[in-house]
Design a protein around this motif. Structure first.
Motif, short mmCIF file in Angstrom:
data_model
loop_
_atom_site.label_atom_id
_atom_site.label_comp_id
_atom_site.label_asym_id
_atom_site.label_seq_id
_atom_site.Cartn_x
_atom_site.Cartn_y
_atom_site.Cartn_z
N ALA A 93 43.37 38.88 40.77
CA ALA A 93 42.71 40.14 40.40
C ALA A 93 41.20 40.02 40.54
CB ALA A 93 43.09 40.54 38.98
N ARG B 75 40.66 39.32 44.67
CA ARG B 75 41.07 40.37 45.59
C ARG B 75 40.45 41.72 45.27
NH1 ARG B 75 45.24 38.85 49.10
NH2 ARG B 75 44.38 40.64 50.18
N ASP B 76 39.82 41.84 44.11
CA ASP B 76 39.10 43.03 43.68
C ASP B 76 39.96 44.28 43.82
OD1 ASP B 76 36.94 44.32 42.55
OD2 ASP B 76 36.02 44.75 44.49
N ASP B 77 39.66 45.15 44.76
CA ASP B 77 40.39 46.41 44.88
C ASP B 77 41.46 46.39 45.96
OD1 ASP B 77 39.10 47.66 42.78
OD2 ASP B 77 37.46 48.35 44.04
N VAL C 51 45.05 46.24 47.65
CA VAL C 51 46.34 46.76 47.18
C VAL C 51 47.33 45.61 47.06
CG1 VAL C 51 48.29 48.25 47.77
CG2 VAL C 51 45.94 49.03 48.18
N GLN D 133 48.57 50.33 43.99
CA GLN D 133 48.07 49.68 42.79
C GLN D 133 47.26 48.46 43.23
OE1 GLN D 133 50.98 48.16 39.90
NE2 GLN D 133 49.73 49.08 38.31
N SER D 134 46.04 48.35 42.71
CA SER D 134 45.16 47.23 43.07
C SER D 134 45.49 46.01 42.21
CB SER D 134 43.69 47.62 42.86
OG SER D 134 43.42 47.74 41.47
N TRP D 135 44.98 44.86 42.63
CA TRP D 135 45.19 43.64 41.85
C TRP D 135 44.66 43.78 40.42
CZ3 TRP D 135 48.29 39.65 42.47
CH2 TRP D 135 48.80 39.40 43.74
N PRO D 136 43.44 44.30 40.21
CA PRO D 136 42.98 44.45 38.82
C PRO D 136 43.85 45.39 38.00
CG PRO D 136 41.12 44.51 40.32
CD PRO D 136 42.35 44.57 41.17
N GLU D 137 44.34 46.49 38.59
CA GLU D 137 45.24 47.40 37.88
C GLU D 137 46.55 46.70 37.54
OE1 GLU D 137 43.89 51.64 39.90
OE2 GLU D 137 45.35 50.37 40.92
#
Length: 82
Positions: free
Chosen positions: A25, A28-30, A32, A45-49
């Motif tokens: 997270a 890879r920031d944003d 997918v 869905q992004s890694w942080p989400e």
């Protein structure tokens, strides 16, 4: 263009799946991590989400009384929550 799939060697403290997801997270920031079709529309869905959602589920399990180290079985259709 295809994203780079391989990362640099993992730090030694990334030794569990939750730590790996938190590490990714951050790295890879944003980017997918997955997509799911919801009401006919593909949602990314992004890694942080993804990492934040995992933390929410873990906290929910703790609130239900699950102790660290205990096992859980989930019987469900495949969803991004599992």
């Amino acid at each position: 263009m295809m994203e780079k799939l391989l990362l640099d060697p993992l730090p030694t403290n990334v030794d569990t799946v939750p730590r790996l997801i938190r590490y990714l997270a951050e790295k890879r920031d944003d980017a997918v991590v997955l997509r799911q079709k919801i009401l006919g529309v593909w949602e990314a869905q992004s890694w942080p989400e993804f990492s934040a959602r995992i933390d929410e589920v873990a906290l929910g399990l703790l609130r239900f009384g699950l102790e660290p180290g205990e096992a859980v079985a989930i019987l469900s259709n495949t969803t991004r929550e599992w």
